[in-house]
Scaffold this motif. Sequence first.
Motif, mmCIF file in Angstrom:
data_model
loop_
_atom_site.group_PDB
_atom_site.id
_atom_site.type_symbol
_atom_site.label_atom_id
_atom_site.label_comp_id
_atom_site.label_asym_id
_atom_site.label_seq_id
_atom_site.Cartn_x
_atom_site.Cartn_y
_atom_site.Cartn_z
ATOM 1 N N PHE A 129 0.808 -1.222 0.000
ATOM 2 C CA PHE A 129 0.000 0.000 0.000
ATOM 3 C C PHE A 129 0.837 1.265 0.000
ATOM 4 O O PHE A 129 1.703 1.458 0.844
ATOM 5 C CB PHE A 129 -0.950 -0.018 1.200
ATOM 6 N N TRP A 130 0.502 2.140 -0.943
ATOM 7 C CA TRP A 130 1.171 3.431 -1.094
ATOM 8 C C TRP A 130 0.246 4.532 -0.583
ATOM 9 O O TRP A 130 -0.885 4.268 -0.197
ATOM 10 C CB TRP A 130 1.579 3.618 -2.556
ATOM 11 N N PRO A 131 0.729 5.795 -0.566
ATOM 12 C CA PRO A 131 -0.032 6.864 0.078
ATOM 13 C C PRO A 131 -1.487 7.011 -0.385
ATOM 14 O O PRO A 131 -1.850 6.598 -1.473
ATOM 15 C CB PRO A 131 0.771 8.112 -0.243
ATOM 16 N N ARG A 132 -2.214 7.685 0.502
ATOM 17 C CA ARG A 132 -3.650 7.855 0.559
ATOM 18 C C ARG A 132 -4.217 6.776 1.474
ATOM 19 O O ARG A 132 -3.514 6.305 2.377
ATOM 20 C CB ARG A 132 -4.302 7.797 -0.814
ATOM 21 N N ASN A 133 -5.428 6.385 1.224
ATOM 22 C CA ASN A 133 -6.084 5.455 2.140
ATOM 23 C C ASN A 133 -6.862 4.426 1.325
ATOM 24 O O ASN A 133 -8.031 4.606 1.031
ATOM 25 C CB ASN A 133 -7.008 6.239 3.080
ATOM 26 N N HIS A 134 -6.172 3.367 0.975
ATOM 27 C CA HIS A 134 -6.748 2.376 0.071
ATOM 28 C C HIS A 134 -7.139 1.098 0.817
ATOM 29 O O HIS A 134 -6.733 0.879 1.959
ATOM 30 C CB HIS A 134 -5.756 2.016 -1.032
ATOM 31 N N SER A 135 -7.876 0.272 0.113
ATOM 32 C CA SER A 135 -8.205 -1.059 0.613
ATOM 33 C C SER A 135 -8.168 -1.993 -0.586
ATOM 34 O O SER A 135 -8.094 -1.541 -1.729
ATOM 35 C CB SER A 135 -9.610 -1.069 1.230
ATOM 36 N N VAL A 136 -8.216 -3.267 -0.319
ATOM 37 C CA VAL A 136 -8.423 -4.217 -1.411
ATOM 38 C C VAL A 136 -9.508 -5.197 -0.973
ATOM 39 O O VAL A 136 -9.475 -5.726 0.139
ATOM 40 C CB VAL A 136 -7.115 -4.917 -1.851
ATOM 41 N N VAL A 137 -10.502 -5.347 -1.845
ATOM 42 C CA VAL A 137 -11.673 -6.163 -1.564
ATOM 43 C C VAL A 137 -11.881 -7.127 -2.729
ATOM 44 O O VAL A 137 -11.822 -6.715 -3.889
ATOM 45 C CB VAL A 137 -12.952 -5.295 -1.482
ATOM 46 N N ALA A 138 -12.148 -8.390 -2.440
ATOM 47 C CA ALA A 138 -12.548 -9.305 -3.508
ATOM 48 C C ALA A 138 -13.969 -8.969 -3.925
ATOM 49 O O ALA A 138 -14.847 -8.811 -3.069
ATOM 50 C CB ALA A 138 -12.477 -10.751 -3.008
ATOM 51 N N GLY A 139 -14.161 -8.825 -5.231
ATOM 52 C CA GLY A 139 -15.465 -8.409 -5.736
ATOM 53 C C GLY A 139 -16.217 -9.531 -6.407
ATOM 54 O O GLY A 139 -15.937 -10.717 -6.183
ATOM 55 N N ARG A 140 -17.185 -9.134 -7.211
ATOM 56 C CA ARG A 140 -17.969 -10.096 -7.996
ATOM 57 C C ARG A 140 -18.078 -9.559 -9.424
ATOM 58 O O ARG A 140 -18.108 -8.347 -9.633
ATOM 59 C CB ARG A 140 -19.346 -10.316 -7.364
ATOM 60 N N GLY A 152 -9.301 -4.241 4.757
ATOM 61 C CA GLY A 152 -9.558 -3.045 5.546
ATOM 62 C C GLY A 152 -8.822 -1.869 4.904
ATOM 63 O O GLY A 152 -8.147 -2.038 3.876
ATOM 64 N N PHE A 153 -8.956 -0.687 5.507
ATOM 65 C CA PHE A 153 -8.266 0.493 4.968
ATOM 66 C C PHE A 153 -6.890 0.629 5.598
ATOM 67 O O PHE A 153 -6.728 0.421 6.793
ATOM 68 C CB PHE A 153 -9.091 1.752 5.216
ATOM 69 N N LEU A 154 -5.920 0.952 4.774
ATOM 70 C CA LEU A 154 -4.561 1.129 5.267
ATOM 71 C C LEU A 154 -4.087 2.550 4.967
ATOM 72 O O LEU A 154 -3.459 2.808 3.939
ATOM 73 C CB LEU A 154 -3.610 0.101 4.641
ATOM 74 N N PRO A 155 -4.444 3.499 5.853
ATOM 75 C CA PRO A 155 -4.025 4.885 5.637
ATOM 76 C C PRO A 155 -2.499 4.981 5.603
ATOM 77 O O PRO A 155 -1.821 4.431 6.463
ATOM 78 C CB PRO A 155 -4.604 5.635 6.839
ATOM 79 N N THR A 156 -2.001 5.648 4.589
ATOM 80 C CA THR A 156 -0.553 5.709 4.382
ATOM 81 C C THR A 156 -0.159 7.156 4.094
ATOM 82 O O THR A 156 -0.551 7.689 3.053
ATOM 83 C CB THR A 156 -0.155 4.802 3.211
ATOM 84 N N PRO A 157 0.569 7.804 5.003
ATOM 85 C CA PRO A 157 0.943 9.205 4.799
ATOM 86 C C PRO A 157 1.781 9.395 3.535
ATOM 87 O O PRO A 157 2.439 8.458 3.068
ATOM 88 C CB PRO A 157 1.780 9.534 6.042
ATOM 89 N N ALA A 158 1.753 10.608 3.025
ATOM 90 C CA ALA A 158 2.534 10.935 1.829
ATOM 91 C C ALA A 158 4.005 10.611 2.056
ATOM 92 O O ALA A 158 4.516 10.691 3.180
ATOM 93 C CB ALA A 158 2.364 12.408 1.489
ATOM 94 N N ASP A 159 4.674 10.252 1.002
ATOM 95 C CA ASP A 159 6.116 9.961 1.015
ATOM 96 C C ASP A 159 6.490 8.764 1.879
ATOM 97 O O ASP A 159 7.612 8.647 2.357
ATOM 98 C CB ASP A 159 6.930 11.185 1.463
ATOM 99 N N THR A 160 5.527 7.910 2.129
ATOM 100 C CA THR A 160 5.845 6.682 2.852
ATOM 101 C C THR A 160 5.231 5.509 2.095
ATOM 102 O O THR A 160 4.482 5.696 1.134
ATOM 103 C CB THR A 160 5.259 6.666 4.278
ATOM 104 N N ILE A 161 5.571 4.322 2.547
ATOM 105 C CA ILE A 161 4.859 3.145 2.071
ATOM 106 C C ILE A 161 4.378 2.441 3.322
ATOM 107 O O ILE A 161 5.044 2.467 4.359
ATOM 108 C CB ILE A 161 5.755 2.233 1.210
ATOM 109 N N ASN A 162 3.208 1.853 3.260
ATOM 110 C CA ASN A 162 2.656 1.249 4.482
ATOM 111 C C ASN A 162 3.571 0.137 4.989
ATOM 112 O O ASN A 162 4.038 -0.679 4.203
ATOM 113 C CB ASN A 162 1.249 0.721 4.219
ATOM 114 N N PRO A 163 3.830 0.108 6.291
ATOM 115 C CA PRO A 163 4.733 -0.922 6.841
ATOM 116 C C PRO A 163 4.152 -2.329 6.777
ATOM 117 O O PRO A 163 4.857 -3.297 6.985
ATOM 118 C CB PRO A 163 4.935 -0.486 8.299
#
Length: 233
Positions: free
Chosen positions: A48-59, A76-87
Amino acid sequence: MLSSFLLTGLLAIQATAIQFNVSVGRNGLTFEPNEIRAARDDIIEFRFWPRNHSVVAGRFNEACVPAPSGAGFYSGFLPTPADTINPQVFRIRINNSDPIVFYCSQNNGQHCKNGMFGIINPTMGGASTLAGYRQLALQAGNATSPSGGPFGGQFAANPNTVPPAPAATTVTVTASGSAATPTETDGDESSTSGTSTGSAASSTPSGGAVALGAGGSPFAGLVVAGAAALLFV
Ligand SMILES: [Cu+2]
């Protein structure tokens, strides 16, 4: 007999699971890659890269809507501050060769509708393709997040090192953390001015304006809640 020998041989050949790394939001509203051909036991790792993304299996028959209850996965949502990558990364294991569609359920900017989806094992034509899903997504409204927390995958430490390293300056982090609080205070202030400027002024003739004016503080509360929800978005 012979077939069981062949089967054993095939299983031996396919025993090596492959891991696919998918960048989430690294370049805009994207999953990269957004088409993956994976076999049973392969791993898909979402980073996950910056902003606040999620990944959901769809149909496949309805865009931006989760797979039927109990099926698929949700990070779930993984908020990730600018210039970082989610740990943290979110990993799923592939069980079979069936097509799987996944999307981001962030509605600030309607990520799914705007192309933030991908497909594992797409078909050659028909609905289980990026093109087919895109057509449905364009007509979709807001995306749906599954209720409750993450499921269907595992979190792990992100092996990718982050380009800038703000973590080194602990004091600065504390400072920026407290700087986030004034943001909410700003929300209060802007809501106060917002009440006098926009809605109250324009809707004065209607009875609703009174309710809005009287509900000044609930309105402010809404703005604060909104500001919190928009954090990192
Ligand atoms: Cu997103």
